[in-house]
Design an enzyme around this catalytic site. Structure first.
Site, PDB file in Angstrom:
ATOM      1  CG  HIS A 282     -11.948  -3.375 -12.721  1.00  0.00           C
ATOM      2  ND1 HIS A 282     -13.151  -4.049 -12.812  1.00  0.00           N
ATOM      3  CD2 HIS A 282     -10.974  -4.299 -12.995  1.00  0.00           C
ATOM      4  CE1 HIS A 282     -12.913  -5.317 -13.146  1.00  0.00           C
ATOM      5  NE2 HIS A 282     -11.608  -5.488 -13.251  1.00  0.00           N
TER       6      HIS A 282
ATOM      7  CB  CYS B  32     -15.632  -5.759 -10.918  1.00  0.00           C
ATOM      8  SG  CYS B  32     -15.827  -4.034 -10.417  1.00  0.00           S
TER       9      CYS B  32
ATOM     10  CG  ASP C  95      -9.275  -8.323 -14.126  1.00  0.00           C
ATOM     11  OD1 ASP C  95     -10.411  -7.907 -13.827  1.00  0.00           O
ATOM     12  OD2 ASP C  95      -8.677  -7.983 -15.155  1.00  0.00           O
TER      13      ASP C  95
END
EC number: 3.4.22.39
Length: 209
Positions: free
Chosen positions: A55, A123, A72
């Site tokens: 991630h 992401c 994030d």
């Protein structure tokens, strides 16, 4: 392939005008911001490079306010980041503080809302978008700027809720439109990138296993 490669992210970040400030893509061993008097940013994976990555997060350092920003796309809390990814950034912050400020103090501001769908593999691309906001509006990169205002955040606790999926899908569509406007690299490789980072990519992978 799912997600974004380091080479792709670096090319897109350069297109977005972040090149002079970009310290590169890193795995979880990112040392931090060691030239404390300079605006700087990086994209950091929560896993070691030897794993292939898990991630992506984005970090920015604003020396004027001595603030470290952590973005994030899922908006997880410190505890959840550690629980889900075994990712800790306290050591990085300590190294940054030692190098960046006379009193060894800095502020940390982190995203708390979710902009990415739970099965999305975008992401890294969301991190690129955040870094565009950071280098252009370093005092307000999280929101209140024309780039991040394109996205609608939802509470992290609703990440798995069906009722927010349309909002999160629109965010990914806005992300692709933004990159198509600003990144020649994205335009040249759009079909492949969108396939690898699709809104339901993780679900596709689970079904194919």
């Amino acid at each position: 392939m799912s997600g974004s490669s380091e080479r792709e992210l670096a090319a897109i970040v350069r297109d977005l005008g972040c090149g002079p400030y970009f310290l590169g893509t890193h795995d979880k061993r990112f040392p931090g911001f060691l030239a404390g008097d300079k605006l700087a940013c990086a994209i950091v994976n929560t896993a070691g490079r030897e794993t292939g990555g898990v991630h992506w997060l984005a970090f920015g350092w604003n020396p004027r306010s001595r603030t470290c920003y952590m973005f994030d796309p899922f908006g997880f809390s410190d505890r959840r980041l550690k629980q889900i990814y075994s990712f800790e950034y306290e050591a990085m912050l300590r190294r940054s503080a030692l190098a960046s400020s006379p009193d060894r103090c800095l502020s940390l501001e982190q995203s708390t809302q979710t902009v990415q769908g739970p099965d999305s593999a975008a992401c890294g691309l969301f991190c690129c978008m955040f870094l565009h906001a950071f280098v252009h509006w370093p005092d307000r990169p999280m929101d209140g700027n024309p780039t991040m205002n394109l996205l609608t955040g939802v509470p992290n606790g609703m990440l798995q809720s069906p009722q927010v999926l349309p909002t999160l899908r629109r965010n990914q569509e806005e992300l692709y439109r933004f990159l198509a406007r600003h990144s020649p690299y994205f335009r040249s490789h759009r079909a492949a990138i969108e396939h690898a980072t699709a809104f339901d990519k993780m679900k596709q992978l689970r079904v194919s296993q």
